[in-house]
Enzyme design. Structure first.
Site, PDB file in Angstrom:
ATOM      1  CE  LYS A  48      -2.261   1.861   3.526  1.00 23.45           C
ATOM      2  NZ  LYS A  48      -2.157   3.328   3.259  1.00 23.45           N
ATOM      3  CB  CYS A  99      13.770   8.815   7.702  1.00 23.61           C
ATOM      4  SG  CYS A  99      14.724   7.584   6.795  1.00 23.61           S
ATOM      5  CD  GLU A 152      11.264  13.157  10.779  1.00 22.78           C
ATOM      6  OE1 GLU A 152      12.059  12.482  10.104  1.00 22.78           O
ATOM      7  OE2 GLU A 152      10.172  12.719  11.185  1.00 22.78           O
TER       8      GLU A 152
END
Length: 473
Positions: A169, A276, A372
């Site tokens: 997905k 990331c 972040e």
């Protein structure tokens, strides 16, 4: 004529129950329609994967690996097609998109060379104990929008080589390259081995909680990862989570400020900072702080920000409207708390463009330092001594990656050993290799991807403990 994209269920290209727009972040306008699965189609995809599992698991591993190699070869043949689509849906410059497609090819090929390890734990006195590894079953793979192809390959390669089947997905803002890969899967893999369904973030819980899913492999935000973990808990499913990071770059005092600024800037701004393990905060000795700030601000001001499809673009748009607004809010707050040296405002043009933004003079509790940002914004912080900066770098709920920059490699390595992150690079950044394990610590992840241990994440360790049958008394 507009290209038509299809879901992949049991080897067949099928229409979704509905459709939704896919936005080009460089224009903020739709450029394609994506099929949207409903619950029945998701259940059909899981059922197809479950039905295909016994046959795929029984296929000799050399044959499975050969099929994945064929997928990699076909993907490489269509390199320019995939790179162009990736730039359009994700926003990254075309050269970076090309690099991601080739990285996808390399990752798949790397896993075709790996095999689950069988270990003889004991073989003495008539007692033979063997640990071997068996596939788990159906894997649910949920991928993000920053690197939609290579982060899918991180899961597809080990899962399929190990003998599992999959339901993939992709993120709803970057689904099309995954669906395009589906054309290759349909051609080269048995029906049901991999299925691809798309949604608008409404089917994730159904997939992760599905009773026929044995493992969930998720890459995305920590907040969503916690929901995935909770959803999988009732079934005690195997879970791999590769989550957010707030990676620190520590510059040591034996590096030239101009060189350090160049390296840190590259680590912070690649893919518009949407990585990331991007450099999210930079710590610089107070003795070189002024010069470093001047150098990195100049780099930011001279960087070409444009549509990734245009030659010369170095930084493309933020990928989607939600992230665009989040990054703008962090910048607005940082303006009140610190000093903006470069950038600071979204570009006055269509699309989600934010130029590289450098902020100095922030306290450690500023949101831009604590959170972040996942965008082209970097806070630069000063420090006085090594133990102080190590403590500040570690004062985070995250622990994904980090970088240390220093001429004295032994000294830099000693600092790296004290950083609480799954990976710390010394004098390099983004040195991710599919043959080397990649893991997060603290709230940056659970389990790991890549390398031999990443392959083992898709297996069950199975012990067979045998002795000779004793004669009857």
């Amino acid at each position: 004529m507009e290209r038509t994209f299809k879901l992949l269920i049991n080897g067949e290209a099928v229409d979704g129950a509905a459709q939704f727009d896919v936005i080009n972040p460089a224009t903020a306008e739709p450029f394609a329609r994506c099929p949207k699965a409903d619950a029945d189609q998701l259940n059909a995809a899981v059922a197809a994967a479950k039905a295909a599992f016994p046959g795929w698991a029984a296929t000799p591993i050399e044959e499975r690996a050969a099929k994945i190699e064929a997928v990699a070869a076909r993907l490489q043949e269509r390199l320019s097609e995939f790179a162009s689509l990736l730039t359009t849906e994700q926003g990254k410059p075309l050269d970076q998109a090309t690099g991601e497609v080739m990285g996808t090819v390399f990752t798949l090929r790397a896993f075709t060379q790996m095999r689950p390890e069988t270990k003889v734990l004991r073989d003495e006195g008539g007692n033979r104990v063997v640990e071997h590894r068996t596939p788990l079953g159906v894997v649910a793979a949920i991928t993000p929008w920053n690197f939609p192809m290579i982060l899918a390959a991180n899961k597809i390669g080990p899962a399929l080589v190990a003998g599992n089947t999959m339901v993939l997905k992709p993120a709803p803002t970057t689904p099309l390259t995954s669906l395009l890969m589906g054309e290759i899967f349909a051609e080269l893999l048995p029906p049901g081995v991999i299925n691809i369904v798309c949604d608008q973030n409404d089917l994730g819980a159904l997939l992760t909680a599905h009773p026929d899913v044995a493992k969930v492999a998720f890459t995305g935000s920590t907040a969503t990862g916690k929901k995935v973990m909770a959803s999988a808990a009732d079934g005690v499913k195997r879970v791999t989570l590769e989550l957010g990071g707030n990676d620190a770059a520590i510059v040591l005092d034996d590096v030239e400020p101009a060189l350090a600024a160049q390296k840190v800037f590259q680590g912070a701004m690649y893919n518009a900072g949407q990585i990331c393990v991007a450099v999210k905060r930079a710590y610089v000795p107070e003795g070189m702080y002024e010069e470093f700030c001047d150098e990195i601000a100049e780099l930011a001001r001279n960087t070409v920000v444009d549509d990734g499809a245009k030659q010369g673009a170095k930084v493309g748009p933020v990928q989607n409207a939600m992230q665009f607004e989040k990054v703008k809010a962090l910048i607005a707050d940082a303006k009140q708390r610190g000093t903006v040296l470069a950038g600071g405002d979204a570009l006055d043009r269509p699309g989600y463009f934010i130029p590289p933004t450098i902020v100095r003079d922030l306290d450690d509790d500023a949101p831009l330092v604590r959170e972040e940002q996942f965008g082209p914004v970097l806070p630069v912080l000063k420090y006085r001594d090594i133990e102080e900066v190590i403590a500040r770098a570690n004062d985070s709920e995250y622990g994904l990656g980090g970088t240390i920059w220093g001429r004295d490699v032994a000294r830099a390595t000693e600092v790296a050993m004290k950083i609480d992150s799954g990976t710390v690079w010394v004098n390099q950044h983004l040195a991710i290799d599919p043959r080397i394990p990649f893991r997060g610590s603290k709230q940056s992840g659970l389990g790991g991807e890549l390398g031999q241990s990443g392959l083992h994440e898709y297996t069950q360790a199975h012990i067979v403990n045998a002795v000779e049958l004793e004669p009857a008394a």
